[in-house]
Design a protein around this motif. Structure first.
Motif, mmCIF file in Angstrom:
data_model
loop_
_atom_site.group_PDB
_atom_site.id
_atom_site.type_symbol
_atom_site.label_atom_id
_atom_site.label_comp_id
_atom_site.label_asym_id
_atom_site.label_seq_id
_atom_site.Cartn_x
_atom_site.Cartn_y
_atom_site.Cartn_z
ATOM 1 N N UNK A 158 63.665 35.810 12.771
ATOM 2 C CA UNK A 158 64.337 35.497 14.035
ATOM 3 C C UNK A 158 65.537 34.586 13.793
ATOM 4 N N UNK A 159 65.360 33.581 12.934
ATOM 5 C CA UNK A 159 66.451 32.664 12.638
ATOM 6 C C UNK A 159 67.631 33.355 11.971
ATOM 7 N N UNK A 160 67.331 34.265 11.048
ATOM 8 C CA UNK A 160 68.403 35.003 10.366
ATOM 9 C C UNK A 160 69.163 35.883 11.342
ATOM 10 N N UNK A 161 68.433 36.519 12.265
ATOM 11 C CA UNK A 161 69.092 37.362 13.271
ATOM 12 C C UNK A 161 69.973 36.522 14.188
ATOM 13 N N UNK A 165 74.120 36.958 15.836
ATOM 14 C CA UNK A 165 74.135 37.547 17.174
ATOM 15 C C UNK A 165 74.730 36.576 18.193
ATOM 16 N N UNK A 166 75.210 37.126 19.292
ATOM 17 C CA UNK A 166 75.736 36.267 20.358
ATOM 18 C C UNK A 166 74.645 35.833 21.321
ATOM 19 N N UNK A 167 73.476 36.506 21.289
ATOM 20 C CA UNK A 167 72.379 36.153 22.176
ATOM 21 C C UNK A 167 71.620 34.935 21.676
ATOM 22 N N UNK A 168 70.629 34.516 22.455
ATOM 23 C CA UNK A 168 69.804 33.358 22.095
ATOM 24 C C UNK A 168 68.431 33.869 21.645
ATOM 25 N N UNK A 169 68.233 33.907 20.324
ATOM 26 C CA UNK A 169 66.962 34.312 19.730
ATOM 27 C C UNK A 169 66.365 33.058 19.088
ATOM 28 N N UNK A 226 66.614 26.221 24.884
ATOM 29 C CA UNK A 226 66.708 26.742 23.520
ATOM 30 C C UNK A 226 68.141 27.049 23.113
ATOM 31 N N UNK A 227 68.420 26.812 21.848
ATOM 32 C CA UNK A 227 69.692 27.211 21.232
ATOM 33 C C UNK A 227 69.403 28.338 20.256
ATOM 34 N N UNK A 228 70.405 29.157 19.930
ATOM 35 C CA UNK A 228 70.180 30.246 18.981
ATOM 36 C C UNK A 228 69.594 29.745 17.658
ATOM 37 N N UNK A 229 68.494 30.370 17.231
ATOM 38 C CA UNK A 229 67.884 30.030 15.953
ATOM 39 C C UNK A 229 67.013 28.796 15.956
ATOM 40 N N UNK A 230 66.870 28.153 17.101
ATOM 41 C CA UNK A 230 66.083 26.927 17.129
ATOM 42 C C UNK A 230 64.587 27.205 16.994
ATOM 43 N N UNK A 231 63.867 26.213 16.479
ATOM 44 C CA UNK A 231 62.411 26.257 16.410
ATOM 45 C C UNK A 231 61.903 25.141 17.317
ATOM 46 N N UNK A 232 61.207 25.530 18.369
ATOM 47 C CA UNK A 232 60.707 24.586 19.355
ATOM 48 C C UNK A 232 59.200 24.439 19.231
ATOM 49 N N UNK A 233 58.693 23.337 19.745
ATOM 50 C CA UNK A 233 57.250 23.136 19.807
ATOM 51 C C UNK A 233 56.914 22.470 21.130
ATOM 52 N N UNK A 234 55.722 22.737 21.610
ATOM 53 C CA UNK A 234 55.292 22.220 22.904
ATOM 54 C C UNK A 234 54.413 20.990 22.708
#
Length: 343
Positions: A158-161, A165-169, A226-234
């Motif tokens: 997901x981070x590599x994509x 990309x212009x989207x937010x993955x 979220x920002x593109x490529x970010x890793x979030x945690x709850x």
């Protein structure tokens, strides 16, 4: 602040892989509040998907809900589904998450959690998906199990994509969902109802549990931060001693430990940690604008993606050859901070 979710979801097509699962079902129910044009639930179980459709229609009779039988490992089928529905927002939740099952069948874990994730991400990219949420696991942090390592690989895909990309993955790491059909809470209930024994890994084992409702609520909130490529945690859930959970459940049935229901200690499974830690605001994780959502600090993130596509291709080839020893070795090489995996 809720207006932001309306802007993201209202009038849109929302697609959920693993849509018949515990969290997938809850996401579908909660998304209806924001008046999407359509909710599409993908899964392998027709009965589970039918239940989701019935429940969503009860919650919101005006919502257009569609279900599609689909295995994320089937690349052609995934492409057909994305071409047909053209989703705007994707929640990728289909996964093999059980440590016991993924240890027993690492090949299936790789095909679903790695190849399946790549199939979904590639289709999302091809058909112009604007936002993709990949649900990972806190077990992906310095992974010591096949499940954690394959989830970490999904994060990397997901981070590599997202870099291209212009989207937010992006990725969200989840704790154990209390009501999960494959979780320990459900297992204990089944064991109690069948007369026992209840199987506990270790008397000092500790896990973090979050309800499906809160998990889904916070997953929707991540769409806003979220920002593109970010890793979030709850930053949610409670640390629970597994033995205490077993004893409390036995008591809730009006039964007495040892007199009515025995507890058997079966030992930690390969790759399973004794204590599962919660995530706190600190040097590695920092708060977003939401008080319960953290983002991981990653320096020079793109460096870890160099050669990733070739490495994933090699891993899939090894999986198809049914060579378990080579497969586990290859995973350990590709995944940063991964403990040596073994059968």
């Amino acid at each position: 602040m809720q207006k932001e979710l309306s802007l993201i979801l209202e009038g849109k097509t929302v697609l959920i892989t693993g849509g018949g699962g515990t969290i997938g079902t809850e996401i579908a129910l909660q998304v209806t509040k924001w008046k999407p044009n359509r909710i599409v639930c993908l899964g392998r179980s027709k009965s589970n998907l039918d239940d989701v459709m019935i429940n969503v229609k009860k919650a919101s009779s005006d919502t257009d809900v569609e279900i599609d039988m689909c295995d994320v490992c089937d690349r052609l089928r995934i492409n057909e589904v994305f071409s047909k529905h053209r989703p705007d927002v994707v929640f990728h939740m289909a996964a093999e998450k059980d440590i016991r099952l993924t240890n027993a069948d690492p090949i299936r874990a790789v095909m679903v959690n790695v190849q399946g994730t790549r199939n979904v991400v590639d289709a999302a990219s091809q058909f112009g998906v604007k936002m993709l949420v990949f649900t990972s696991s806190i077990k992906a942090d310095q992974p010591s199990s096949v499940m954690g390592a394959t989830k970490r690989l999904g994060e990397m895909i997901v981070g590599a994509a997202a870099d291209n990309l212009s989207g937010i993955y992006y990725t969200v790491r989840l704790s154990n969902v209390l009501e999960s059909s494959g979780g320990v809470h459900t297992l204990f209930c089944k064991q109690i109802e069948s007369g026992g024994p209840v199987t506990v890994t270790h008397p000092d084992a500790v896990r973090v549990f979050v309800t499906a409702k809160e998990t889904a609520e916070l997953l929707l909130e991540t769409l806003k931060v979220a920002a593109p490529g970010s890793v979030l945690s709850l930053m949610s859930g409670n640390k629970t001693n597994i033995l205490d959970l077993a004893k409390n459940l036995i008591s809730s049935y009006g039964l007495i430990v040892e007199d009515d229901i025995d507890i058997d200690y079966v030992g930690l499974r390969n790759g399973e940690r004794l204590v599962e830690e919660t995530i706190f605001d600190g040097q590695e994780w920092v708060l977003t604008s939401h008080k319960k959502i953290l983002v991981r600090r990653i320096d020079k993130q793109s460096d870890q993606f160099i050669g990733l596509d070739n490495s994933i291709n090699e891993l899939i080839s090894v999986a198809k050859e049914n060579n378990l020893t080579s497969l586990l070795r290859k995973i350990s090489v590709i995944v940063p901070d991964c403990a040596e995996l073994g059968q």
